[in-house]
Design a protein around this motif. Structure first.
Motif, short mmCIF file in Angstrom:
data_model
loop_
_atom_site.label_atom_id
_atom_site.label_comp_id
_atom_site.label_asym_id
_atom_site.label_seq_id
_atom_site.Cartn_x
_atom_site.Cartn_y
_atom_site.Cartn_z
N MET A 1 0.74 -1.06 -0.02
CA MET A 1 -0.11 0.02 0.00
C MET A 1 0.89 1.36 0.17
SD MET A 1 -3.06 1.12 2.65
CE MET A 1 -1.89 1.83 3.93
N GLU A 2 0.43 2.20 -0.96
CA GLU A 2 1.25 3.38 -0.82
C GLU A 2 0.94 4.39 0.04
OE1 GLU A 2 2.66 5.06 -5.26
OE2 GLU A 2 0.72 4.35 -5.33
N VAL A 3 1.80 5.17 0.80
CA VAL A 3 1.42 6.32 1.70
C VAL A 3 1.82 7.64 0.71
CG1 VAL A 3 2.00 7.45 3.81
CG2 VAL A 3 2.17 4.84 3.79
N ILE A 4 0.84 8.23 0.40
CA ILE A 4 0.93 9.18 -0.43
C ILE A 4 0.84 10.64 0.13
CG2 ILE A 4 -0.28 10.28 -2.76
CD1 ILE A 4 -1.56 7.40 -3.22
N PRO A 5 1.62 11.57 0.19
CA PRO A 5 1.63 12.68 0.52
C PRO A 5 0.93 13.75 -0.07
CG PRO A 5 4.09 12.51 -0.20
CD PRO A 5 3.16 10.94 -0.25
N ALA A 6 0.07 14.53 0.57
CA ALA A 6 -0.85 15.63 -0.25
C ALA A 6 -0.26 16.99 0.14
CB ALA A 6 -2.02 15.43 0.30
N ILE A 7 -0.14 17.75 -1.12
CA ILE A 7 0.19 19.25 -0.99
C ILE A 7 -1.17 19.80 -1.76
CG2 ILE A 7 1.36 21.05 -2.03
CD1 ILE A 7 3.93 19.09 -2.36
N ASP A 8 -1.48 20.65 -0.95
CA ASP A 8 -2.77 21.29 -1.34
C ASP A 8 -2.43 22.95 -1.72
OD1 ASP A 8 -4.32 19.27 -0.84
OD2 ASP A 8 -5.34 19.99 0.65
N ARG A 37 9.96 18.19 -2.90
CA ARG A 37 11.31 17.36 -2.77
C ARG A 37 11.70 16.50 -1.25
NH1 ARG A 37 14.73 22.59 -5.23
NH2 ARG A 37 14.54 21.89 -7.40
N GLN A 38 11.19 17.58 -0.36
CA GLN A 38 11.18 16.82 1.05
C GLN A 38 10.63 15.23 1.04
OE1 GLN A 38 13.16 17.98 3.65
NE2 GLN A 38 12.65 16.23 4.75
N TRP A 39 9.14 15.34 0.62
CA TRP A 39 8.48 14.22 0.65
C TRP A 39 9.23 13.11 -0.35
CZ3 TRP A 39 7.11 15.38 4.90
CH2 TRP A 39 6.03 16.34 5.02
N GLU A 40 9.77 13.36 -1.53
CA GLU A 40 10.46 12.45 -2.41
C GLU A 40 11.62 11.84 -1.65
OE1 GLU A 40 11.78 11.84 -7.02
OE2 GLU A 40 12.24 13.93 -6.07
N GLN A 41 12.32 12.97 -0.94
CA GLN A 41 13.45 12.34 -0.01
C GLN A 41 13.04 11.37 0.97
OE1 GLN A 41 15.50 16.04 1.17
NE2 GLN A 41 16.17 16.74 -0.92
N GLU A 42 11.91 11.63 1.64
CA GLU A 42 11.48 10.86 2.52
C GLU A 42 10.90 9.33 2.06
OE1 GLU A 42 9.54 12.46 5.88
OE2 GLU A 42 10.84 14.43 5.91
N ALA A 44 8.39 9.02 -0.55
CA ALA A 44 7.11 9.08 -1.14
C ALA A 44 7.41 8.41 -2.84
CB ALA A 44 6.78 10.28 -1.43
N THR A 45 6.44 7.58 -3.05
CA THR A 45 6.67 6.98 -4.49
C THR A 45 5.48 7.48 -5.45
OG1 THR A 45 4.97 5.14 -3.56
CG2 THR A 45 7.15 4.72 -3.67
N ARG A 46 4.62 8.71 -4.78
CA ARG A 46 3.50 9.34 -5.62
C ARG A 46 3.37 10.47 -4.82
NH1 ARG A 46 -2.21 7.00 -7.99
NH2 ARG A 46 -0.83 5.01 -7.68
N LEU A 47 2.77 11.56 -5.51
CA LEU A 47 2.61 13.01 -4.82
C LEU A 47 1.18 13.36 -5.22
CD1 LEU A 47 3.73 15.28 -3.10
CD2 LEU A 47 4.23 16.49 -5.10
#
Length: 255
Positions: A1-8, A37-42, A44-47
């Motif tokens: 299961m992907e954990v997908i960070p959100a940017i609104d 960039r921070q979420w990718e570094q941590e 994330a496989t999708r934004l």
């Protein structure tokens, strides 16, 4: 299961709303590229990106900010908010967006969604946002009489790649996802479902793993990441393992 960070995005800034209320917005960062960039570094496989101005006005507003984000990171980006016509969606794909999330037109112009699914196979996601099981549209400012599961079944039949299901009463509240509604949605369709709204902890994310066999393939996390209630890097590893585990310290977080 992907954990997908959100940017609104609201006026080009990274914000979060409470239960979709534009009057209750909180700015977390002026620079969405820095956040992405921070979420990718941590890990994330999708934004997940939402153009809040676009959702309200019915047209893409934050295209420049979206393009800046897609150019700055290498992971797939999905975008929703104000996508009401084919030309706008084509423009998003041109600037590097992988998936377009449509919502309002699924209710108001389902024939267009069917055509989009045909023209852009595997790239059209339908966002179904609900209050008490009824679909909300136009940036959550209006609520229809359409049942969320009925709409999902129609959109799946049209060829939508995925359903993102948001419980509006849970969004931005940190009170946990609506497991019952998610289970009902996942059982109603044969396409993948992504959960959205209310995730407040690793416990919430791990509880969603119980729905993975039903087709819940991801969870969008917003406010909990920005408040520090959830560490993205820890969540990615814990969910990947399907259990709690010791993890190294997180990298330095953005200001």
């Amino acid at each position: 299961m992907e954990v997908i960070p959100a940017i609104d995005l609201l006026q080009g800034r990274c914000v979060r709303l409470y239960q979709g209320d534009y009057s209750q917005s909180e700015v977390f960062n002026e620079n969405p590229v820095e956040v992405a960039r921070q979420w990718e570094q941590e890990g994330a496989t999708r934004l997940h990106l939402v153009d809040l101005d676009g959702a309200k006005e019915g047209k893409s507003v934050n295209l420049d900010a979206i393009a800046s984000v897609t150019q700055a990171i290498s992971i797939p980006v999905e975008v929703g908010g104000g996508l009401r016509d084919k030309a706008t969606i084509e423009r998003l794909f041109e600037v590097g967006v992988r998936y377009a999330i449509v919502g309002t037109i699924a209710v108001e112009n389902p024939a267009l969604v069917q055509q989009l699914c045909h023209d852009f196979p595997d790239q059209i996601i339908v966002g179904i946002d609900a209050r008490n099981g009824k679909v909300a549209t136009r940036g959550w400012l209006e609520t229809s009489e359409i049942n969320a599961t009925d709409l999902a079944q129609q959109m799946a039949g049209f060829g939508a790649s995925t359903i993102i299901y948001t419980d509006i009463h849970r969004d931005g509240t940190l009170i946990g996802p609506n497991m019952e509604a998610l289970r009902e949605m996942a059982q109603a369709v044969e396409i993948p479902v992504i959960a959205s709204g209310g995730v407040s902890s690793l416990t919430d994310l791990l509880s969603l793993l119980a729905l993975e066999p039903l087709g819940v393939i991801g969870a969008i996390v917003g406010r909990a990441l920005y408040t520090g209630d959830v560490s993205l890097s820890e969540a990615v590893r814990a969910v990947g393992q399907g259990r709690w585990q010791d993890v190294p310290p997180d990298p330095p977080r953005f200001a």
